[in-house]
Design a protein around this motif. Structure first.
Motif, PDB file in Angstrom:
ATOM      1  N   LYS A 221       0.826  -1.202   0.000  1.00 44.35           N
ATOM      2  CA  LYS A 221       0.000   0.000   0.000  1.00 44.35           C
ATOM      3  C   LYS A 221       0.864   1.258   0.000  1.00 44.35           C
ATOM      4  CE  LYS A 221      -4.025  -2.029   2.323  1.00 44.35           C
ATOM      5  NZ  LYS A 221      -4.900  -1.978   3.525  1.00 44.35           N
ATOM      6  N   ALA A 222       1.944   1.222   0.783  1.00 47.22           N
ATOM      7  CA  ALA A 222       2.836   2.384   0.814  1.00 47.22           C
ATOM      8  C   ALA A 222       3.524   2.595  -0.529  1.00 47.22           C
ATOM      9  CB  ALA A 222       3.875   2.197   1.928  1.00 47.22           C
ATOM     10  N   LEU A 223       3.953   1.508  -1.201  1.00 44.86           N
ATOM     11  CA  LEU A 223       4.589   1.620  -2.516  1.00 44.86           C
ATOM     12  C   LEU A 223       3.608   2.160  -3.556  1.00 44.86           C
ATOM     13  CD1 LEU A 223       6.699  -1.678  -2.622  1.00 44.86           C
ATOM     14  CD2 LEU A 223       7.549   0.665  -2.414  1.00 44.86           C
ATOM     15  N   ARG A 224       2.354   1.730  -3.462  1.00 46.12           N
ATOM     16  CA  ARG A 224       1.357   2.240  -4.409  1.00 46.12           C
ATOM     17  C   ARG A 224       1.152   3.737  -4.235  1.00 46.12           C
ATOM     18  NH1 ARG A 224      -4.656   0.158  -3.788  1.00 46.12           N
ATOM     19  NH2 ARG A 224      -4.433   1.559  -1.999  1.00 46.12           N
ATOM     20  N   GLU A 225       1.088   4.184  -2.977  1.00 47.21           N
ATOM     21  CA  GLU A 225       0.946   5.615  -2.728  1.00 47.21           C
ATOM     22  C   GLU A 225       2.165   6.379  -3.222  1.00 47.21           C
ATOM     23  OE1 GLU A 225       0.216   6.002   1.400  1.00 47.21           O
ATOM     24  OE2 GLU A 225      -1.780   5.067   1.342  1.00 47.21           O
ATOM     25  N   ALA A 226       3.371   5.798  -3.027  1.00 43.68           N
ATOM     26  CA  ALA A 226       4.586   6.468  -3.512  1.00 43.68           C
ATOM     27  C   ALA A 226       4.602   6.539  -5.032  1.00 43.68           C
ATOM     28  CB  ALA A 226       5.811   5.724  -3.003  1.00 43.68           C
ATOM     29  N   ILE A 230       4.974   9.895  -7.406  1.00 41.72           N
ATOM     30  CA  ILE A 230       6.015  10.057  -8.419  1.00 41.72           C
ATOM     31  C   ILE A 230       5.414  10.262  -9.804  1.00 41.72           C
ATOM     32  CG2 ILE A 230       7.906   8.852  -9.582  1.00 41.72           C
ATOM     33  CD1 ILE A 230       8.595   7.568  -6.918  1.00 41.72           C
ATOM     34  N   THR A 231       4.289   9.607 -10.072  1.00 46.06           N
ATOM     35  CA  THR A 231       3.634   9.764 -11.368  1.00 46.06           C
ATOM     36  C   THR A 231       3.161  11.190 -11.583  1.00 46.06           C
ATOM     37  OG1 THR A 231       2.925   7.455 -11.285  1.00 46.06           O
ATOM     38  CG2 THR A 231       1.777   8.894 -12.836  1.00 46.06           C
ATOM     39  N   GLU A 232       2.705  11.839 -10.535  1.00 49.69           N
ATOM     40  CA  GLU A 232       2.227  13.206 -10.655  1.00 49.69           C
ATOM     41  C   GLU A 232       3.367  14.199 -10.906  1.00 49.69           C
ATOM     42  OE1 GLU A 232       0.143  13.963  -7.090  1.00 49.69           O
ATOM     43  OE2 GLU A 232      -1.525  12.578  -7.515  1.00 49.69           O
ATOM     44  N   SER A 233       4.596  13.856 -10.493  1.00 51.71           N
ATOM     45  CA  SER A 233       5.737  14.768 -10.676  1.00 51.71           C
ATOM     46  C   SER A 233       6.911  13.998 -11.275  1.00 51.71           C
ATOM     47  CB  SER A 233       6.139  15.383  -9.328  1.00 51.71           C
ATOM     48  OG  SER A 233       7.267  16.208  -9.476  1.00 51.71           O
ATOM     49  N   PRO A 234       7.201  14.152 -12.602  1.00 51.10           N
ATOM     50  CA  PRO A 234       8.317  13.423 -13.238  1.00 51.10           C
ATOM     51  C   PRO A 234       9.659  13.768 -12.627  1.00 51.10           C
ATOM     52  CG  PRO A 234       6.814  14.309 -14.891  1.00 51.10           C
ATOM     53  CD  PRO A 234       6.404  14.917 -13.593  1.00 51.10           C
ATOM     54  N   ALA A 235       9.815  14.999 -12.126  1.00 52.97           N
ATOM     55  CA  ALA A 235      11.094  15.377 -11.515  1.00 52.97           C
ATOM     56  C   ALA A 235      11.376  14.573 -10.264  1.00 52.97           C
ATOM     57  CB  ALA A 235      11.093  16.876 -11.185  1.00 52.97           C
ATOM     58  N   ALA A 236      10.335  14.117  -9.584  1.00 52.97           N
ATOM     59  CA  ALA A 236      10.532  13.313  -8.382  1.00 52.97           C
ATOM     60  C   ALA A 236      11.226  12.003  -8.702  1.00 52.97           C
ATOM     61  CB  ALA A 236       9.190  13.058  -7.712  1.00 52.97           C
ATOM     62  N   LEU A 237      10.955  11.458  -9.894  1.00 50.83           N
ATOM     63  CA  LEU A 237      11.619  10.213 -10.284  1.00 50.83           C
ATOM     64  C   LEU A 237      13.110  10.427 -10.473  1.00 50.83           C
ATOM     65  CD1 LEU A 237      11.428   7.248 -11.052  1.00 50.83           C
ATOM     66  CD2 LEU A 237      10.861   7.958 -13.391  1.00 50.83           C
ATOM     67  N   GLN A 238      13.472  11.558 -11.081  1.00 54.35           N
ATOM     68  CA  GLN A 238      14.895  11.859 -11.273  1.00 54.35           C
ATOM     69  C   GLN A 238      15.599  12.073  -9.939  1.00 54.35           C
ATOM     70  OE1 GLN A 238      16.416  11.665 -14.157  1.00 54.35           O
ATOM     71  NE2 GLN A 238      14.481  11.172 -15.216  1.00 54.35           N
TER      72      GLN A 238
END
Length: 273
Positions: A221-226, A230-238
Protein backbone atom coordinates in the motif's frame (compact mmCIF):
# COMPACT_ATOMS: atom_id res chain seq x y z
CA UNK A 1 -10.14 -33.74 70.66
CA UNK A 2 -9.78 -33.18 74.39
CA UNK A 3 -7.18 -34.75 76.66
CA UNK A 4 -8.76 -35.56 80.02
CA UNK A 5 -6.69 -35.87 83.20
CA UNK A 6 -9.54 -35.96 85.78
CA UNK A 7 -10.17 -38.91 88.03
CA UNK A 8 -13.33 -40.99 87.66
CA UNK A 9 -13.87 -41.37 91.40
CA UNK A 10 -13.93 -45.20 91.40
CA UNK A 11 -12.24 -47.24 94.20
CA UNK A 12 -9.52 -48.40 91.81
CA UNK A 13 -8.83 -44.78 90.93
CA UNK A 14 -8.63 -43.84 94.59
CA UNK A 15 -6.12 -46.61 95.31
CA UNK A 16 -4.05 -45.52 92.34
CA UNK A 17 -3.93 -42.02 93.76
CA UNK A 18 -2.71 -43.32 97.11
CA UNK A 19 0.01 -45.37 95.43
CA UNK A 20 0.95 -42.33 93.35
CA UNK A 21 1.28 -40.14 96.43
CA UNK A 22 3.44 -42.75 98.13
CA UNK A 23 5.75 -43.11 95.13
CA UNK A 24 6.02 -39.34 94.82
CA UNK A 25 6.93 -39.08 98.51
CA UNK A 26 9.59 -41.78 98.13
CA UNK A 27 11.01 -39.99 95.07
CA UNK A 28 11.25 -36.73 96.99
CA UNK A 29 13.02 -38.51 99.85
CA UNK A 30 15.54 -39.99 97.38
CA UNK A 31 16.12 -36.55 95.87
CA UNK A 32 16.70 -35.03 99.32
CA UNK A 33 19.01 -37.87 100.34
CA UNK A 34 21.17 -37.49 97.23
CA UNK A 35 21.24 -33.69 97.30
CA UNK A 36 23.07 -31.83 95.69
CA UNK A 37 23.90 -34.48 93.07
CA UNK A 38 20.21 -34.98 92.41
CA UNK A 39 19.94 -31.42 91.06
CA UNK A 40 21.56 -32.56 87.81
CA UNK A 41 18.65 -34.99 87.27
CA UNK A 42 15.76 -33.07 88.79
CA UNK A 43 16.16 -29.67 87.11
CA UNK A 44 15.63 -29.57 83.35
CA UNK A 45 15.82 -26.76 80.82
CA UNK A 46 13.96 -26.34 77.54
CA UNK A 47 14.57 -23.64 74.94
CA UNK A 48 12.28 -20.70 74.20
CA UNK A 49 10.88 -22.45 71.11
CA UNK A 50 10.19 -25.77 72.89
CA UNK A 51 7.58 -27.27 75.18
CA UNK A 52 8.01 -30.25 77.49
CA UNK A 53 5.11 -32.67 77.90
CA UNK A 54 5.58 -34.49 81.22
CA UNK A 55 3.77 -37.69 82.18
CA UNK A 56 3.81 -38.54 85.90
CA UNK A 57 2.77 -42.14 86.46
CA UNK A 58 1.21 -42.16 83.00
CA UNK A 59 -0.85 -38.98 83.46
CA UNK A 60 -0.13 -35.50 82.14
CA UNK A 61 1.39 -33.38 84.87
CA UNK A 62 0.73 -29.95 83.33
CA UNK A 63 -2.09 -29.35 80.84
CA UNK A 64 -0.19 -26.45 79.24
CA UNK A 65 3.16 -28.21 79.02
CA UNK A 66 6.33 -27.21 80.83
CA UNK A 67 8.71 -24.54 79.66
CA UNK A 68 10.33 -22.62 78.29
CA UNK A 69 13.05 -22.28 80.92
CA UNK A 70 13.61 -24.28 84.12
CA UNK A 71 11.25 -26.89 85.58
CA UNK A 72 11.44 -29.82 87.96
CA UNK A 73 11.49 -33.42 86.83
CA UNK A 74 11.44 -36.63 88.88
CA UNK A 75 13.48 -39.28 87.01
CA UNK A 76 11.84 -42.17 88.84
CA UNK A 77 8.25 -41.16 88.08
CA UNK A 78 8.22 -38.74 85.17
CA UNK A 79 8.51 -39.31 81.44
CA UNK A 80 9.25 -36.28 79.27
CA UNK A 81 8.64 -35.51 75.58
CA UNK A 82 10.17 -32.38 74.04
CA UNK A 83 8.05 -30.74 71.33
CA UNK A 84 9.47 -28.16 68.90
CA UNK A 85 6.98 -25.29 68.51
CA UNK A 86 8.74 -23.64 65.54
CA UNK A 87 7.54 -23.77 61.94
CA UNK A 88 8.73 -27.00 60.31
CA UNK A 89 8.98 -27.62 56.58
CA UNK A 90 9.22 -30.86 54.65
CA UNK A 91 9.20 -31.91 51.01
CA UNK A 92 6.36 -34.06 49.78
CA UNK A 93 7.92 -36.94 47.86
CA UNK A 94 7.32 -36.77 44.07
CA UNK A 95 3.96 -38.37 43.31
CA UNK A 96 3.19 -39.97 39.94
CA UNK A 97 -0.41 -39.00 39.24
CA UNK A 98 -2.87 -39.83 36.47
CA UNK A 99 -4.80 -36.67 35.65
CA UNK A 100 -8.46 -36.43 34.71
CA UNK A 101 -7.57 -36.38 30.99
CA UNK A 102 -5.39 -39.53 31.33
CA UNK A 103 -1.95 -37.87 31.36
CA UNK A 104 0.72 -39.18 33.73
CA UNK A 105 2.60 -36.41 35.54
CA UNK A 106 5.01 -36.29 38.48
CA UNK A 107 4.30 -33.59 41.05
CA UNK A 108 6.10 -32.61 44.25
CA UNK A 109 5.32 -29.97 46.86
CA UNK A 110 6.56 -28.42 50.11
CA UNK A 111 4.51 -28.02 53.31
CA UNK A 112 5.09 -25.61 56.22
CA UNK A 113 3.42 -26.37 59.56
CA UNK A 114 3.84 -25.77 63.29
CA UNK A 115 2.64 -27.36 66.50
CA UNK A 116 -0.14 -25.33 68.09
CA UNK A 117 -0.81 -27.59 71.09
CA UNK A 118 2.04 -29.72 72.41
CA UNK A 119 -0.27 -31.94 74.48
CA UNK A 120 -2.46 -32.89 71.53
CA UNK A 121 0.53 -33.55 69.28
CA UNK A 122 1.84 -36.12 71.77
CA UNK A 123 -1.39 -37.70 73.06
CA UNK A 124 -3.55 -37.79 69.93
CA UNK A 125 -1.09 -39.13 67.35
CA UNK A 126 1.88 -41.48 67.49
CA UNK A 127 4.33 -39.54 65.29
CA UNK A 128 2.93 -36.16 64.30
CA UNK A 129 5.59 -35.38 61.69
CA UNK A 130 5.31 -38.75 59.94
CA UNK A 131 1.50 -38.61 60.03
CA UNK A 132 1.48 -35.11 58.52
CA UNK A 133 3.84 -36.19 55.73
CA UNK A 134 1.73 -39.21 54.80
CA UNK A 135 -1.45 -37.13 54.89
CA UNK A 136 0.15 -34.50 52.62
CA UNK A 137 1.08 -37.19 50.06
CA UNK A 138 -2.41 -38.65 49.90
CA UNK A 139 -4.01 -35.19 49.79
CA UNK A 140 -1.78 -34.19 46.87
CA UNK A 141 -2.70 -37.32 44.94
CA UNK A 142 -6.42 -36.96 45.63
CA UNK A 143 -6.59 -33.29 44.62
CA UNK A 144 -4.56 -33.54 41.40
CA UNK A 145 -6.29 -36.74 40.28
CA UNK A 146 -9.52 -34.78 39.74
CA UNK A 147 -7.94 -32.09 37.53
CA UNK A 148 -6.82 -31.95 33.92
CA UNK A 149 -3.24 -31.27 32.85
CA UNK A 150 -4.11 -27.72 31.80
CA UNK A 151 -5.75 -27.11 35.18
CA UNK A 152 -2.68 -28.36 37.07
CA UNK A 153 -0.33 -26.15 35.06
CA UNK A 154 -2.46 -23.01 35.29
CA UNK A 155 -4.03 -23.30 38.76
CA UNK A 156 -1.09 -24.06 41.04
CA UNK A 157 -1.99 -21.37 43.55
CA UNK A 158 -5.58 -22.58 43.81
CA UNK A 159 -4.38 -26.18 44.27
CA UNK A 160 -1.95 -25.07 47.00
CA UNK A 161 -4.70 -23.21 48.90
CA UNK A 162 -7.01 -26.20 48.62
CA UNK A 163 -4.32 -28.53 49.98
CA UNK A 164 -3.58 -26.16 52.85
CA UNK A 165 -7.25 -25.98 53.86
CA UNK A 166 -7.70 -29.77 53.67
CA UNK A 167 -4.52 -30.51 55.63
CA UNK A 168 -5.30 -27.88 58.27
CA UNK A 169 -8.75 -29.36 58.92
CA UNK A 170 -7.42 -32.93 59.05
CA UNK A 171 -4.49 -32.16 61.39
CA UNK A 172 -6.41 -29.89 63.78
CA UNK A 173 -7.10 -32.76 66.28
CA UNK A 174 -3.32 -33.34 66.35
CA UNK A 175 -2.62 -29.77 67.47
CA UNK A 176 -1.06 -28.88 64.10
CA UNK A 177 -1.52 -25.69 62.07
CA UNK A 178 -0.63 -25.92 58.37
CA UNK A 179 0.66 -22.47 57.46
CA UNK A 180 1.54 -22.83 53.78
CA UNK A 181 1.62 -25.33 50.92
CA UNK A 182 3.46 -24.78 47.62
CA UNK A 183 3.48 -26.95 44.50
CA UNK A 184 7.15 -27.04 43.52
CA UNK A 185 7.36 -28.76 40.14
CA UNK A 186 5.20 -30.55 37.59
CA UNK A 187 7.22 -32.98 35.46
CA UNK A 188 5.76 -34.14 32.15
CA UNK A 189 6.78 -37.24 30.15
CA UNK A 190 9.47 -36.64 27.52
CA UNK A 191 7.17 -37.58 24.64
CA UNK A 192 4.53 -35.11 25.85
CA UNK A 193 7.15 -32.39 26.22
CA UNK A 194 8.29 -32.92 22.61
CA UNK A 195 4.68 -32.87 21.36
CA UNK A 196 3.92 -29.66 23.26
CA UNK A 197 7.14 -28.06 22.00
CA UNK A 198 6.28 -28.97 18.39
CA UNK A 199 2.78 -27.57 18.82
CA UNK A 200 4.11 -24.33 20.29
CA UNK A 201 6.68 -24.01 17.48
CA UNK A 202 4.01 -24.52 14.82
CA UNK A 203 1.83 -21.92 16.50
CA UNK A 204 4.72 -19.43 16.55
CA UNK A 205 5.47 -20.08 12.86
CA UNK A 206 1.82 -19.52 11.96
CA UNK A 207 1.76 -16.21 13.86
CA UNK A 208 5.05 -15.16 12.21
CA UNK A 209 3.62 -15.82 8.74
CA UNK A 210 0.51 -13.80 9.55
CA UNK A 211 2.65 -10.90 10.79
CA UNK A 212 4.89 -11.09 7.67
CA UNK A 213 1.84 -11.11 5.37
CA UNK A 214 0.40 -8.10 7.18
CA UNK A 215 3.73 -6.32 6.72
CA UNK A 216 3.81 -7.09 3.01
CA UNK A 217 0.28 -5.73 2.67
CA UNK A 218 1.19 -2.47 4.38
CA UNK A 219 4.39 -2.19 2.29
CA UNK A 220 2.50 -2.71 -0.96
CA UNK A 221 0.00 0.00 0.00
CA UNK A 222 2.84 2.38 0.81
CA UNK A 223 4.59 1.62 -2.52
CA UNK A 224 1.36 2.24 -4.41
CA UNK A 225 0.95 5.62 -2.73
CA UNK A 226 4.59 6.47 -3.51
CA UNK A 227 4.12 5.49 -7.17
CA UNK A 228 1.08 7.74 -7.37
CA UNK A 229 3.08 10.67 -6.02
CA UNK A 230 6.01 10.06 -8.42
CA UNK A 231 3.63 9.76 -11.37
CA UNK A 232 2.23 13.21 -10.65
CA UNK A 233 5.74 14.77 -10.68
CA UNK A 234 8.32 13.42 -13.24
CA UNK A 235 11.09 15.38 -11.51
CA UNK A 236 10.53 13.31 -8.38
CA UNK A 237 11.62 10.21 -10.28
CA UNK A 238 14.89 11.86 -11.27
CA UNK A 239 15.53 12.97 -7.69
CA UNK A 240 14.86 9.46 -6.47
CA UNK A 241 17.25 8.13 -9.09
CA UNK A 242 20.03 10.49 -7.97
CA UNK A 243 19.42 9.58 -4.32
CA UNK A 244 19.78 5.90 -5.17
CA UNK A 245 23.13 6.62 -6.93
CA UNK A 246 24.40 8.44 -3.83
CA UNK A 247 23.42 5.49 -1.66
CA UNK A 248 25.21 3.03 -3.96
CA UNK A 249 28.35 5.22 -4.19
CA UNK A 250 28.55 5.51 -0.38
CA UNK A 251 29.11 1.76 -0.12
CA UNK A 252 32.49 2.05 -1.99
CA UNK A 253 31.48 -0.14 -4.90
CA UNK A 254 33.82 -0.27 -7.89
CA UNK A 255 30.98 -0.72 -10.40
CA UNK A 256 27.91 1.47 -10.71
CA UNK A 257 25.11 0.70 -13.15
CA UNK A 258 23.33 3.65 -14.76
CA UNK A 259 19.84 2.73 -15.95
CA UNK A 260 18.78 4.37 -19.23
CA UNK A 261 15.38 6.02 -19.10
CA UNK A 262 12.76 4.44 -21.32
CA UNK A 263 11.97 7.83 -22.89
CA UNK A 264 15.46 8.05 -24.43
CA UNK A 265 15.10 4.57 -25.88
CA UNK A 266 11.78 5.58 -27.41
CA UNK A 267 13.35 8.66 -29.05
CA UNK A 268 16.02 6.48 -30.70
CA UNK A 269 13.38 4.10 -31.92
CA UNK A 270 11.44 6.92 -33.56
CA UNK A 271 14.56 8.21 -35.38
CA UNK A 272 15.32 4.77 -36.78
CA UNK A 273 11.76 4.47 -37.96
Amino acid sequence: AVVSTQSTGSPASGSNMVVGYLLTLVSFLIVIATFPLSLFFVIKVVQQYEKAVIFRLGEIKNKEGAGPGLFTYLPCLDEMRIVDMRTISFDVAPQEILTKDSVTVTVDAVVYYRIRDAIWSVCNVDDVQKATKLLAQTTLRNMLGTRTLAGILSEREMIAHGMQSTLDDATDPWGVVVERVEVKDVKLPKSLQRAMAAEAEADRDARAKVVAAAGELKASKALREAADVITESPAALQLRYLQTLCTVAAEKNSTILFPIPIDIMRSFAKKEA
